[in-house]
Design an enzyme around this catalytic site. Structure first.
Site, PDB file in Angstrom:
ATOM      1  N   TYR A 151       0.999  -1.068  -0.212  1.00  0.00           N
ATOM      2  CA  TYR A 151      -0.437  -0.423  -0.110  1.00  0.00           C
ATOM      3  C   TYR A 151       0.765   1.380  -0.327  1.00  0.00           C
ATOM      4  CZ  TYR A 151      -2.833   3.452   2.188  1.00  0.00           C
ATOM      5  OH  TYR A 151      -3.642   4.779   2.487  1.00  0.00           O
ATOM      6  N   LYS A 155       0.941   4.520  -3.258  1.00  0.00           N
ATOM      7  CA  LYS A 155       0.560   6.108  -2.156  1.00  0.00           C
ATOM      8  C   LYS A 155       2.062   6.889  -2.545  1.00  0.00           C
ATOM      9  CE  LYS A 155      -3.463   5.791  -0.770  1.00  0.00           C
ATOM     10  NZ  LYS A 155      -4.807   6.643  -1.481  1.00  0.00           N
TER      11      LYS A 155
END
Length: 246
Positions: A151, A155
């Site tokens: 994740y 990002k």
């Protein structure tokens, strides 16, 4: 024909998406809500319209269906003044380590899809000469951590995309904002252990997005305490950082 400004919220059914829509509607913006389940957004149309006396519309949008992006943008009744991307998927790090499909979905939901759709709006805004683009990234992208590096890496890529786009667009009257929330109490973080002093509610993020647009900010941490926290984390030597259990 309204003279009000219009905001498009991608990921309008998320807690932060709904909070952002309320903040902009309260400020007098007409609101375009977009999400995978357009029907689920219909109650928001009635509520925002009645509560703030603004125009509200709904469109279906799937961040993984990149082939539909041109049609989505072209099908909007009005090219918005502001577009806010709040779409994303936290996923599960442990699952992503062994399940390539899950890892790919996390990466595409947080980097590929949001970057491509905002890039498409950027071209429209640059041709028009005005507009504001807001990408909601995360403090998780400031440095990869063992607990959520799939994740976090997505990002990080999204933040880098927004940074480059901001530098390019700044010469042409289009502004790009990167919003980096830390812990936010939402459905996505339900069940997670959150640090109280560093945790905010979704409406705080919604208000911060509106304030960033109005102030023409570049990079905003929510809450502001995260700017110092991440400064410390980013400057830790790798030999020390890789021993930390978080």
């Amino acid at each position: 024909m309204t003279s009000r400004k219009t905001v498009l919220v991608l990921g309008g059914s998320s807690d932060i998406g709904r909070a952002a829509a309320r903040a902009f509607a309260k400020a007098g913006y007409d609101v375009q809500l977009a999400g995978r389940d357009a029907a689920a957004l219909e109650p928001d149309v009635a509520d925002l319209g009645a509560r703030y006396n603004v125009g509200v519309s709904v469109s279906k949008f799937d961040v993984l269906d990149t082939a539909s992006f041109d049609g989505f943008v072209g099908g909007l009744a009005v090219l918005p003044d502001v577009v806010v991307s709040i779409v994303g998927l936290l996923g599960t790090q442990e699952t992503a380590q062994a399940d390539l499909a899950h890892a790919a979905t996390i990466m595409r939901s947080n980097y590929e899809g949001p970057s491509l759709i905002l890039g498409l709006f950027a071209e429209k805004f640059l041709a028009r000469g005005t507009g504001t683009i807001v990408g909601v990234s995360s403090v998780a992208g400031d440095r990869g951590r063992a607990s959520n590096y799939v994740y976090g890496s997505a990002k990080a890529g999204f933040s880098a995309f927004l940074s480059g786009l901001r530098a390019r667009a700044s010469r042409s009257g289009v502004h790009v904002v990167t919003v980096k929330p830390g812990f936010v109490r939402t459905k996505m973080t339900e069940g997670m252990k959150l640090i109280g002093p560093l945790t905010v509610e979704a409406p705080v993020v919604g208000d911060a997005i509106l304030a960033a647009v109005e102030k023409k900010a570049d990079v905003v941490y929510v809450s502001g305490k995260w700017r110092l926290v991440m400064l410390v984390i980013k400057t830790l030597p790798e030999a020390i950082f890789k021993k930390l259990k978080f």
